[in-house]
Enzyme design. Structure first.
Site, PDB file in Angstrom:
ATOM      1  N   LYS A  10       9.368  -7.464 -10.792  1.00 52.32           N
ATOM      2  CA  LYS A  10       9.228  -6.223 -10.967  1.00 52.32           C
ATOM      3  C   LYS A  10       9.977  -5.820  -9.041  1.00 52.32           C
ATOM      4  O   LYS A  10      10.844  -4.689  -9.313  1.00 52.32           O
ATOM      5  CB  LYS A  10       8.020  -5.840 -11.275  1.00 52.32           C
ATOM      6  CG  LYS A  10       7.315  -6.063 -12.030  1.00 52.32           C
ATOM      7  CD  LYS A  10       5.625  -5.669 -13.009  1.00 52.32           C
ATOM      8  CE  LYS A  10       4.859  -5.742 -11.702  1.00 52.32           C
ATOM      9  NZ  LYS A  10       4.583  -7.440 -11.362  1.00 52.32           N
ATOM     10  N   ARG A  47       3.733  -9.281   5.748  1.00 55.22           N
ATOM     11  CA  ARG A  47       3.417  -9.891   4.345  1.00 55.22           C
ATOM     12  C   ARG A  47       1.769  -9.207   3.915  1.00 55.22           C
ATOM     13  O   ARG A  47       1.304  -8.395   4.287  1.00 55.22           O
ATOM     14  CB  ARG A  47       3.140 -11.476   5.071  1.00 55.22           C
ATOM     15  CG  ARG A  47       3.844 -12.414   4.868  1.00 55.22           C
ATOM     16  CD  ARG A  47       3.352 -13.781   5.339  1.00 55.22           C
ATOM     17  NE  ARG A  47       5.045 -14.518   5.902  1.00 55.22           N
ATOM     18  CZ  ARG A  47       5.765 -14.848   5.209  1.00 55.22           C
ATOM     19  NH1 ARG A  47       5.749 -15.225   3.626  1.00 55.22           N
ATOM     20  NH2 ARG A  47       7.497 -15.549   5.694  1.00 55.22           N
TER      21      ARG A  47
END
Ligand code: AMP
Length: 222
Positions: free
Chosen positions: A17, A164
């Site tokens: 997405k 991350r």
């Protein structure tokens, strides 16, 4: 002039997405609106909403509709949104979908398209575990699928620091997948009933998926 487009991307964590929203943003001049990004910014800033959301996000659960709707409405009130939006990670519950419908209806508008990215759950664990972003501009990368052209240098902005997400680990991803199936996947039926549902097979390459999405956006909002 047509009302600004409202494109929703639906799909489990790892479906792509965010990557696809950024590509559509560039190609169509729409604005990516990610409630996950807004919540992470609130956590980093230590706002009351961020403090309330932090533990839930770390556990892979869903933040309350109340908090999410408050940050979404703030963002939707900003002027750049008038160009049209790609909603990435919102709505995620029936309550959020209803609130969005009401917000748009009050302006005589509606959802232009809700696009479901169709993927295999098991592959999502590996996709999520390998991903990271440029700390400066947010461009997304992946250990296996999308490395920067020059190792350690962001293709987009030349930044050299990467990060991350704390919740991108196998255990939390499984929680996030089950939250998706329990609370978000039912929205597919909601948008089908409204006549705005589109589906894209999203196990292929990033560019192939982008083409599928671009064709839909051109038809709905181009
Ligand atoms: P994302 O960046 O979309 O993967 O979202 C990361 C985390 O933020 C999710 O696992 C949820 O804890 C929270 N979150 C993001 N968007 C929403 C939303 N629309 N409703 C509830 N929680 C959300």
């Amino acid at each position: 002039m047509a009302a600004p487009a409202v494109i929703i991307l639906l799909g489990p964590p790892g479906a792509g997405k965010g990557t696809q929203a950024r590509m559509l943003e560039e190609r169509f001049g729409l604005v990516q609106l990610s409630t996950g990004d807004l919540l992470r910014a609130a956590v980093a800033a230590g706002t009351p909403a961020g403090l309330a959301a932090k533990a839930v996000m770390e556990a892979g659960g869903l933040v309350s509709d109340e908090i999410v709707l408050a940050i979404l409405k703030d963002r939707m009130a900003q002027p750049d949104v008038a160009r049209g939006v790609i909603l990435d990670g919102f709505p995620r519950t029936a309550g959020q979908a209803g609130a969005l419908d009401a917000l748009l209806a009050a302006e005589g508008r509606g959802v232009s398209a809700a696009i479901s990215l169709e993927v295999d759950d098991e592959a999502m664990v590996g996709r999520v575990a390998g991903r990271y972003t440029c700390a400066a501009c947010g461009e997304g990368y992946h250990d296996e699928f999308k490395q920067p052209a020059t190792a350690g240098v962001c293709d987009k902005c030349g930044g050299t620091a990467f990060k991350r997400r704390a919740d991108d680990n196998a255990e939390t991803v499984r929680e996030r997948l089950s939250a998706y199936h329990a609370q978000t996947a039912p929205l597919i039926a909601h948008y089908r009933a409204m006549g705005v549902l589109e589906t894209v097979e999203a196990m292929g390459s990033i560019d192939e998926i982008a083409e599928g999405l671009a064709a839909i956006v051109t038809r709905k909002a181009g």
